[in-house]
Design a protein around this motif. Structure first.
Motif, PDB file in Angstrom:
ATOM      1  N   LYS A 127      11.386  -2.724  11.728  1.00 16.17           N
ATOM      2  CA  LYS A 127      11.939  -3.399  12.698  1.00 16.17           C
ATOM      3  C   LYS A 127      13.336  -3.168  12.686  1.00 16.17           C
ATOM      4  O   LYS A 127      13.944  -2.929  13.905  1.00 16.17           O
ATOM      5  N   LEU A 128      14.100  -2.884  11.654  1.00  9.13           N
ATOM      6  CA  LEU A 128      15.665  -2.580  11.599  1.00  9.13           C
ATOM      7  C   LEU A 128      15.553  -1.056  12.084  1.00  9.13           C
ATOM      8  O   LEU A 128      16.706  -0.788  12.833  1.00  9.13           O
ATOM      9  N   CYS A 129      14.580  -0.371  11.768  1.00  9.78           N
ATOM     10  CA  CYS A 129      14.689   0.947  12.489  1.00  9.78           C
ATOM     11  C   CYS A 129      14.556   1.069  14.047  1.00  9.78           C
ATOM     12  O   CYS A 129      15.199   1.851  14.825  1.00  9.78           O
ATOM     13  N   ALA A 130      13.689   0.208  14.476  1.00 11.21           N
ATOM     14  CA  ALA A 130      13.642   0.050  15.910  1.00 11.21           C
ATOM     15  C   ALA A 130      14.750  -0.507  16.599  1.00 11.21           C
ATOM     16  O   ALA A 130      15.180  -0.100  17.941  1.00 11.21           O
ATOM     17  N   ASP A 131      15.525  -1.712  15.752  1.00 10.97           N
ATOM     18  CA  ASP A 131      16.511  -2.220  16.487  1.00 10.97           C
ATOM     19  C   ASP A 131      17.739  -1.182  16.632  1.00 10.97           C
ATOM     20  O   ASP A 131      18.773  -1.493  17.015  1.00 10.97           O
ATOM     21  N   LEU A 132      17.843  -0.105  15.566  1.00 12.33           N
ATOM     22  CA  LEU A 132      18.924   0.787  15.453  1.00 12.33           C
ATOM     23  C   LEU A 132      18.479   1.784  16.417  1.00 12.33           C
ATOM     24  O   LEU A 132      19.374   2.871  16.367  1.00 12.33           O
ATOM     25  N   HIS A 133      17.376   2.181  17.101  1.00 16.69           N
ATOM     26  CA  HIS A 133      16.958   3.198  17.666  1.00 16.69           C
ATOM     27  C   HIS A 133      17.051   4.678  16.979  1.00 16.69           C
ATOM     28  O   HIS A 133      17.666   5.475  17.427  1.00 16.69           O
ATOM     29  N   CYS A 134      16.460   4.116  15.755  1.00 18.76           N
ATOM     30  CA  CYS A 134      16.645   5.490  14.721  1.00 18.76           C
ATOM     31  C   CYS A 134      15.717   6.660  15.017  1.00 18.76           C
ATOM     32  O   CYS A 134      14.448   6.318  15.540  1.00 18.76           O
ATOM     33  N   SER A 135      16.317   7.714  15.007  1.00 19.71           N
ATOM     34  CA  SER A 135      15.380   9.030  14.763  1.00 19.71           C
ATOM     35  C   SER A 135      14.476   8.959  13.531  1.00 19.71           C
ATOM     36  O   SER A 135      14.761   8.300  12.647  1.00 19.71           O
ATOM     37  N   ASP A 150      26.506 -11.195  13.712  1.00 19.12           N
ATOM     38  CA  ASP A 150      27.695 -10.766  14.486  1.00 19.12           C
ATOM     39  C   ASP A 150      27.334 -10.088  15.776  1.00 19.12           C
ATOM     40  O   ASP A 150      28.053  -9.477  16.494  1.00 19.12           O
ATOM     41  N   LYS A 151      25.772 -10.152  16.195  1.00 21.95           N
ATOM     42  CA  LYS A 151      25.444  -9.518  17.309  1.00 21.95           C
ATOM     43  C   LYS A 151      25.577  -7.979  17.481  1.00 21.95           C
ATOM     44  O   LYS A 151      25.552  -7.395  18.699  1.00 21.95           O
ATOM     45  N   LYS A 152      25.579  -7.402  16.291  1.00 21.58           N
ATOM     46  CA  LYS A 152      25.813  -5.971  16.282  1.00 21.58           C
ATOM     47  C   LYS A 152      24.405  -5.297  16.131  1.00 21.58           C
ATOM     48  O   LYS A 152      24.160  -4.032  16.089  1.00 21.58           O
ATOM     49  N   LEU A 153      23.281  -6.026  15.976  1.00 19.27           N
ATOM     50  CA  LEU A 153      21.865  -5.753  16.305  1.00 19.27           C
ATOM     51  C   LEU A 153      21.130  -6.754  16.954  1.00 19.27           C
ATOM     52  O   LEU A 153      21.570  -8.114  16.844  1.00 19.27           O
ATOM     53  N   PRO A 154      20.315  -6.441  17.749  1.00 18.97           N
ATOM     54  CA  PRO A 154      19.691  -5.044  17.920  1.00 18.97           C
ATOM     55  C   PRO A 154      20.854  -4.393  18.870  1.00 18.97           C
ATOM     56  O   PRO A 154      21.530  -4.899  19.400  1.00 18.97           O
ATOM     57  N   CYS A 155      20.585  -3.081  18.723  1.00 13.38           N
ATOM     58  CA  CYS A 155      21.413  -2.015  19.683  1.00 13.38           C
ATOM     59  C   CYS A 155      20.729  -1.884  20.851  1.00 13.38           C
ATOM     60  O   CYS A 155      19.356  -1.763  21.108  1.00 13.38           O
ATOM     61  N   LYS A 156      21.651  -1.457  21.891  1.00 14.02           N
ATOM     62  CA  LYS A 156      21.025  -1.301  23.284  1.00 14.02           C
ATOM     63  C   LYS A 156      20.520   0.074  23.458  1.00 14.02           C
ATOM     64  O   LYS A 156      19.701   0.292  24.377  1.00 14.02           O
ATOM     65  N   GLY A 211      23.173   2.476  18.412  1.00 18.10           N
ATOM     66  CA  GLY A 211      22.613   2.583  17.181  1.00 18.10           C
ATOM     67  C   GLY A 211      23.234   3.706  16.116  1.00 18.10           C
ATOM     68  O   GLY A 211      23.130   3.256  14.866  1.00 18.10           O
ATOM     69  N   LYS A 212      23.461   4.846  16.572  1.00 17.54           N
ATOM     70  CA  LYS A 212      24.285   5.612  15.525  1.00 17.54           C
ATOM     71  C   LYS A 212      25.479   5.036  14.862  1.00 17.54           C
ATOM     72  O   LYS A 212      25.797   5.090  13.722  1.00 17.54           O
ATOM     73  N   GLN A 213      26.348   4.230  16.001  1.00 16.39           N
ATOM     74  CA  GLN A 213      27.479   3.897  15.337  1.00 16.39           C
ATOM     75  C   GLN A 213      27.154   2.554  14.253  1.00 16.39           C
ATOM     76  O   GLN A 213      27.647   2.382  13.418  1.00 16.39           O
ATOM     77  N   ARG A 214      26.063   1.747  14.714  1.00 18.26           N
ATOM     78  CA  ARG A 214      25.765   0.671  13.828  1.00 18.26           C
ATOM     79  C   ARG A 214      25.088   0.927  12.408  1.00 18.26           C
ATOM     80  O   ARG A 214      25.196   0.608  11.532  1.00 18.26           O
TER      81      ARG A 214
END
Length: 285
Positions: free
Chosen positions: A222-230, A261-267, A272-275
């Protein structure tokens, strides 16, 4: 497993004695010593970039390291100013100008420094000429950049560690095998402690990876998905979480704070790279 590489036998001998490494008689191209119980496999590469790259490639092809393993390059180097023992945070290959950055996640008590890798020994007459090639505060060797580049096919930046001991000020020809062995012995306790720490991390990662709960895997997914991880970012994230769990870092608290802090999930991937970088800073601060 820790895959340990030194250029010289005189650099390797302290580890061979300290960890009771046995010579692998079946290996003929490079000298190899190992202790399966300690989780250490040491290879003496020979001097220079070509020898170092060939040795690392040969070892990786033979044993096929996994994401649970670590590469450790230990050896002597030159430095114009004061000596000591240093962990390399930046590696520059002089011939190409390429730079590489090992990901220093592991706790240590060493000073950090940049290292330059050249094709020839830093053996010019006069401190002024030497300093033009190797500025004050910078290390100089003949293997690190090659070890990094060859190792990068099988190890991530977070799996490669470069530890260097200053043996000379650019007059390597005047440094004997006995002097190098004595230098390694001076730092033996610190070297042993660091290798033992890495061995614990490596073996712990293997157990953690094999015993990860389904719930933990789902949370990481889920964290990977919310960060839009490659794929690469996802693999790094899983490695970071394993290491933090072994080091006692409260990953759940850090991640929860970022959601709060509303920094996740990423849009998107850019955010995602920044977070991802922010998460890494928070985990390892």
């Amino acid at each position: 497993m820790i895959y340990l590489f030194t250029a010289l036998y005189s650099e390797a001998s302290v580890f061979i004695k300290g960890f009771h490494l046995t010579k692998n008689q079946t290996r003929t191209k490079f000298q190899e010593f190992y202790n399966e119980e300690a989780g250490i496999r040491l290879t003496v590469t020979g001097v220079g970039e070509i020898a170092a790259a060939a040795a690392v490639s040969n070892v990786c092809t033979t044993y096929q390291p996994t994401e649970k393993d670590l590469l450790l390059n230990v050896g002597t180097c030159a430095r114009i100013d004061d000596g000591g023992i240093f962990l390399c945070n930046k590696i520059t290959e002089l011939a190409t100008g390429k730079t590489f950055y090992p990901d220093l996640l592991y706790r240590h008590d060493f000073e950090e420094a940049e290292i330059l890798t050249g094709m020839c020994p830093l053996d010019h007459d006069g401190d002024e000429k030497r300093s033009l090639i190797c500025p004050d505060g910078t290390l100089y060797d003949m293997e690190a950049a090659a070890v990094y580049q060859a190792g990068s096919y099988d190890f991530g930046p977070h799996q490669m560690i470069f530890l260097k001991l200053v043996s000379d000020r650019g007059n390597a020809k005047e440094t004997s095998r006995e002097q190098i062995e004595q230098l390694m012995e001076v730092y033996a306790d610190r070297l042993y402690s660091f290798v033992e720490q890495l061995s614990h991390i490596s073996s712990g990662q293997a157990k953690s990876a094999d015993g990860c709960s389904e719930q933990m895997n789902m949370r990481t997914d889920k964290l990977c998905a919310d960060l839009h991880c490659s794929k690469v970012m996802g693999d790094l994230l899983r490695q970071y979480i394993r290491y933090c769990a072994l080091s006692g870092v409260d990953v759940e608290a850090v991640v929860s704070d970022m959601y709060a802090d509303k920094k996740l999930p990423c849009k998107d991937k850019k955010e995602g790279k920044q977070r991802f970088e922010e998460l890494k800073r928070r985990l390892f601060q």
